[in-house]
Design a protein around this motif. Sequence first.
Motif, PDB file in Angstrom:
ATOM      1  N   ILE A   1      41.653  43.768  34.831  1.00  0.00           N
ATOM      2  CA  ILE A   1      42.086  42.851  33.924  1.00  0.00           C
ATOM      3  C   ILE A   1      43.235  42.059  34.385  1.00  0.00           C
ATOM      4  CG2 ILE A   1      41.433  44.556  31.887  1.00  0.00           C
ATOM      5  CD1 ILE A   1      45.325  44.133  32.743  1.00  0.00           C
ATOM      6  N   ALA A   2      43.466  42.074  35.642  1.00  0.00           N
ATOM      7  CA  ALA A   2      44.703  41.121  36.240  1.00  0.00           C
ATOM      8  C   ALA A   2      44.307  39.521  36.339  1.00  0.00           C
ATOM      9  CB  ALA A   2      44.859  41.542  37.627  1.00  0.00           C
ATOM     10  N   HIS A   3      43.211  39.211  36.313  1.00  0.00           N
ATOM     11  CA  HIS A   3      42.848  37.846  36.152  1.00  0.00           C
ATOM     12  C   HIS A   3      43.102  37.370  34.689  1.00  0.00           C
ATOM     13  CE1 HIS A   3      38.717  39.642  35.862  1.00  0.00           C
ATOM     14  NE2 HIS A   3      38.399  38.651  35.411  1.00  0.00           N
ATOM     15  N   ARG A   4      43.078  38.164  33.665  1.00  0.00           N
ATOM     16  CA  ARG A   4      43.274  37.483  32.340  1.00  0.00           C
ATOM     17  C   ARG A   4      41.953  37.429  31.826  1.00  0.00           C
ATOM     18  NH1 ARG A   4      48.236  36.520  29.910  1.00  0.00           N
ATOM     19  NH2 ARG A   4      49.775  37.958  30.737  1.00  0.00           N
TER      20      ARG A   4
ATOM     21  N   THR B   1      23.576  34.800  35.040  1.00  0.00           N
ATOM     22  CA  THR B   1      22.761  34.826  36.112  1.00  0.00           C
ATOM     23  C   THR B   1      23.693  35.375  37.681  1.00  0.00           C
ATOM     24  OG1 THR B   1      23.184  32.646  36.992  1.00  0.00           O
ATOM     25  CG2 THR B   1      21.188  33.069  35.508  1.00  0.00           C
ATOM     26  N   PRO B   2      23.252  35.808  38.312  1.00  0.00           N
ATOM     27  CA  PRO B   2      24.135  36.067  39.519  1.00  0.00           C
ATOM     28  C   PRO B   2      25.059  35.195  40.189  1.00  0.00           C
ATOM     29  CG  PRO B   2      21.974  37.092  39.953  1.00  0.00           C
ATOM     30  CD  PRO B   2      21.890  36.243  38.543  1.00  0.00           C
ATOM     31  N   THR B   3      24.591  33.853  39.992  1.00  0.00           N
ATOM     32  CA  THR B   3      25.725  32.677  40.572  1.00  0.00           C
ATOM     33  C   THR B   3      26.052  31.917  39.237  1.00  0.00           C
ATOM     34  OG1 THR B   3      23.592  31.030  40.152  1.00  0.00           O
ATOM     35  CG2 THR B   3      23.808  32.283  42.366  1.00  0.00           C
ATOM     36  N   SER B   4      26.251  32.410  38.312  1.00  0.00           N
ATOM     37  CA  SER B   4      27.259  31.762  37.128  1.00  0.00           C
ATOM     38  C   SER B   4      28.641  32.280  37.341  1.00  0.00           C
ATOM     39  CB  SER B   4      26.971  32.533  35.803  1.00  0.00           C
ATOM     40  OG  SER B   4      25.570  32.338  35.557  1.00  0.00           O
ATOM     41  N   TYR B   5      29.247  31.751  38.422  1.00  0.00           N
ATOM     42  CA  TYR B   5      30.659  32.094  38.933  1.00  0.00           C
ATOM     43  C   TYR B   5      31.572  31.706  37.870  1.00  0.00           C
ATOM     44  CZ  TYR B   5      28.295  32.724  43.249  1.00  0.00           C
ATOM     45  OH  TYR B   5      27.041  33.135  43.901  1.00  0.00           O
ATOM     46  N   ASP B   6      31.440  30.517  37.265  1.00  0.00           N
ATOM     47  CA  ASP B   6      32.531  29.977  36.205  1.00  0.00           C
ATOM     48  C   ASP B   6      32.367  30.851  35.022  1.00  0.00           C
ATOM     49  OD1 ASP B   6      33.292  27.990  37.760  1.00  0.00           O
ATOM     50  OD2 ASP B   6      32.016  26.412  36.937  1.00  0.00           O
ATOM     51  N   LEU B   7      31.285  31.477  34.650  1.00  0.00           N
ATOM     52  CA  LEU B   7      31.206  32.229  33.491  1.00  0.00           C
ATOM     53  C   LEU B   7      31.738  33.584  33.874  1.00  0.00           C
ATOM     54  CD1 LEU B   7      30.382  32.421  30.519  1.00  0.00           C
ATOM     55  CD2 LEU B   7      27.993  32.984  31.342  1.00  0.00           C
ATOM     56  N   LYS B   8      31.527  33.966  35.112  1.00  0.00           N
ATOM     57  CA  LYS B   8      31.985  35.380  35.490  1.00  0.00           C
ATOM     58  C   LYS B   8      33.611  35.478  35.718  1.00  0.00           C
ATOM     59  CE  LYS B   8      28.028  37.133  38.087  1.00  0.00           C
ATOM     60  NZ  LYS B   8      27.479  37.751  39.487  1.00  0.00           N
ATOM     61  N   ARG B   9      34.240  34.378  35.800  1.00  0.00           N
ATOM     62  CA  ARG B   9      35.748  34.344  35.946  1.00  0.00           C
ATOM     63  C   ARG B   9      36.304  34.592  34.529  1.00  0.00           C
ATOM     64  NH1 ARG B   9      34.519  29.822  39.217  1.00  0.00           N
ATOM     65  NH2 ARG B   9      35.043  30.362  41.655  1.00  0.00           N
ATOM     66  N   ARG B  10      35.463  34.544  33.493  1.00  0.00           N
ATOM     67  CA  ARG B  10      35.971  34.969  32.250  1.00  0.00           C
ATOM     68  C   ARG B  10      35.669  36.349  31.791  1.00  0.00           C
ATOM     69  NH1 ARG B  10      33.081  30.322  28.625  1.00  0.00           N
ATOM     70  NH2 ARG B  10      34.641  31.279  26.902  1.00  0.00           N
ATOM     71  N   ILE B  11      35.136  37.273  32.835  1.00  0.00           N
ATOM     72  CA  ILE B  11      34.773  38.530  32.336  1.00  0.00           C
ATOM     73  C   ILE B  11      35.586  39.446  33.360  1.00  0.00           C
ATOM     74  CG2 ILE B  11      32.802  40.105  32.468  1.00  0.00           C
ATOM     75  CD1 ILE B  11      31.110  37.739  31.989  1.00  0.00           C
ATOM     76  N   GLY B  12      36.069  40.498  32.827  1.00  0.00           N
ATOM     77  CA  GLY B  12      36.503  41.692  33.404  1.00  0.00           C
ATOM     78  C   GLY B  12      35.351  42.889  33.236  1.00  0.00           C
ATOM     79  N   ILE B  13      35.498  43.864  34.294  1.00  0.00           N
ATOM     80  CA  ILE B  13      34.914  45.136  34.241  1.00  0.00           C
ATOM     81  C   ILE B  13      35.947  46.083  34.691  1.00  0.00           C
ATOM     82  CG2 ILE B  13      33.642  44.560  36.305  1.00  0.00           C
ATOM     83  CD1 ILE B  13      32.271  46.808  33.601  1.00  0.00           C
TER      84      ILE B  13
ATOM     85  N   GLU C   1      38.565  37.084  29.546  1.00  0.00           N
ATOM     86  CA  GLU C   1      38.241  36.729  27.969  1.00  0.00           C
ATOM     87  C   GLU C   1      37.407  37.819  27.421  1.00  0.00           C
ATOM     88  OE1 GLU C   1      37.241  32.662  26.730  1.00  0.00           O
ATOM     89  OE2 GLU C   1      37.614  32.259  28.896  1.00  0.00           O
ATOM     90  N   LEU C   2      36.723  38.480  28.198  1.00  0.00           N
ATOM     91  CA  LEU C   2      35.824  39.488  27.808  1.00  0.00           C
ATOM     92  C   LEU C   2      35.982  40.618  28.890  1.00  0.00           C
ATOM     93  CD1 LEU C   2      33.444  40.624  26.207  1.00  0.00           C
ATOM     94  CD2 LEU C   2      31.751  39.129  27.795  1.00  0.00           C
ATOM     95  N   ILE C   3      36.032  41.719  28.405  1.00  0.00           N
ATOM     96  CA  ILE C   3      36.486  42.885  29.122  1.00  0.00           C
ATOM     97  C   ILE C   3      35.394  44.028  28.819  1.00  0.00           C
ATOM     98  CG2 ILE C   3      38.255  44.542  30.207  1.00  0.00           C
ATOM     99  CD1 ILE C   3      40.353  42.651  29.182  1.00  0.00           C
ATOM    100  N   PHE C   4      34.906  44.552  29.763  1.00  0.00           N
ATOM    101  CA  PHE C   4      33.930  45.962  29.537  1.00  0.00           C
ATOM    102  C   PHE C   4      34.687  46.824  30.177  1.00  0.00           C
ATOM    103  CE2 PHE C   4      31.015  42.298  29.467  1.00  0.00           C
ATOM    104  CZ  PHE C   4      29.899  42.661  28.673  1.00  0.00           C
TER     105      PHE C   4
ATOM    106  N   ALA D   1      41.628  39.186  24.076  1.00  0.00           N
ATOM    107  CA  ALA D   1      40.544  39.461  24.739  1.00  0.00           C
ATOM    108  C   ALA D   1      39.442  40.207  23.822  1.00  0.00           C
ATOM    109  CB  ALA D   1      40.561  40.418  25.857  1.00  0.00           C
ATOM    110  N   THR D   2      38.175  39.937  24.095  1.00  0.00           N
ATOM    111  CA  THR D   2      37.064  40.537  23.386  1.00  0.00           C
ATOM    112  C   THR D   2      36.663  41.791  24.319  1.00  0.00           C
ATOM    113  OG1 THR D   2      36.186  38.473  22.516  1.00  0.00           O
ATOM    114  CG2 THR D   2      34.614  40.525  22.767  1.00  0.00           C
ATOM    115  N   VAL D   3      36.573  42.983  23.531  1.00  0.00           N
ATOM    116  CA  VAL D   3      36.364  44.300  24.436  1.00  0.00           C
ATOM    117  C   VAL D   3      35.094  45.018  24.266  1.00  0.00           C
ATOM    118  CG1 VAL D   3      37.344  46.458  24.794  1.00  0.00           C
ATOM    119  CG2 VAL D   3      38.973  44.884  24.845  1.00  0.00           C
ATOM    120  N   VAL D   4      34.380  45.247  24.963  1.00  0.00           N
ATOM    121  CA  VAL D   4      33.141  46.208  24.855  1.00  0.00           C
ATOM    122  C   VAL D   4      33.528  47.525  25.461  1.00  0.00           C
ATOM    123  CG1 VAL D   4      30.761  46.564  25.424  1.00  0.00           C
ATOM    124  CG2 VAL D   4      31.523  44.242  25.012  1.00  0.00           C
ATOM    125  N   TYR D   5      33.695  48.800  24.705  1.00  0.00           N
ATOM    126  CA  TYR D   5      34.039  49.645  24.910  1.00  0.00           C
ATOM    127  C   TYR D   5      32.941  50.884  24.984  1.00  0.00           C
ATOM    128  CZ  TYR D   5      37.346  53.755  25.184  1.00  0.00           C
ATOM    129  OH  TYR D   5      38.011  54.943  25.518  1.00  0.00           O
TER     130      TYR D   5
END
Length: 320
Positions: free
Chosen positions: A152-155, A71-83, A157-160, A188-192
């Motif tokens: 990707i600087a914050h390392r 969700t827009p407020t899922s901050y802990d989950l968002k820290r695991r994602i890079g875009i 786990e999931l990168i788009f 990292a898991t990558v969605v390309y």
Amino acid sequence: MSVNSAVRVEHLIKRYGDTLALDYFDLDVHEGEIFGLLGPNGSGKTTAINCILALLTYSEGSISVFGEPLTPTSYDLKRRIGIVPQNVAVFDELTVAENIDYFCSLYVPDRKRRRKLVDEAIEFVGLEEFRTFRPKKLSGGLLRRLNIACGIAHRPELIFFDEPTVAVDPQSRNAILEGIQRLNREGATVVYTSHYMEEVEQICDRVLIMDHGRHLALGTSEELKGMIELGERITVETLDLGEHGRSAEQVLDHIRNLGFVIEAVYDGRELSIRCRRGAHNLLDVLDVLKAENVSIGHLTSRPPTLNDVFLELTGTALRD
């Protein structure tokens, strides 16, 4: 062996007014893979990513990331994602190092740890010599590398990666693709996403082909190629297909009568033959051309590509 889902999308519908951007779209990205989204511009790739990241609302369906709703407020989950977005998103007023530090600070408040992560990101994308440069002084390829470093600087786990190689030179493109593969090897898991089929084929473990917001086919590159009728494409350069007493059309008919031939066309310079899978297709074609005394110039035979898969599934070539 059980497979954990990094991203799961089920029956997603997204509308922009009367336009259906995503049409019951499904997606299941496994942890640890490079997952390719292949489709032309306008197919819904970026819309799907923005819905997954909770940047867009959607009409129907469900989305989970690492087993949790995002969700827009899922901050802990968002820290695991890079875009890494399609459009370069950096600040012109900041240097390379300052830009990376700013975006990293959104996830990592500790300055000492962040300084190390910024240095690692700069080294990873090969911008050591440019760390004090502002974006306007960078070439297009270097600017794309900066865009990647910021994401990707914050390392994560999931990168788009959304079309990260658009309008870059071949050297930068190779560096970007090699960097993505290295990130994946490091966990990292990558969605390309891309409409460049050769890139998707080169680096992705599995590929989903989509168009008009719909899931068309899913599998490895080889599995996708196995879904279509085409097994081989043969091209022959020749200027005399219609000489030696027979017309070009008569020779074409002879070739078309071979049981494995799907289509044979001649444009006056090149003979192009689409074939089903077979062990001796090329030899059989050459036997016909030899019997017709056709002079052969450059000759190629190649297996199908993902573009051929797209063409057969949609009836159109992969458009830019």
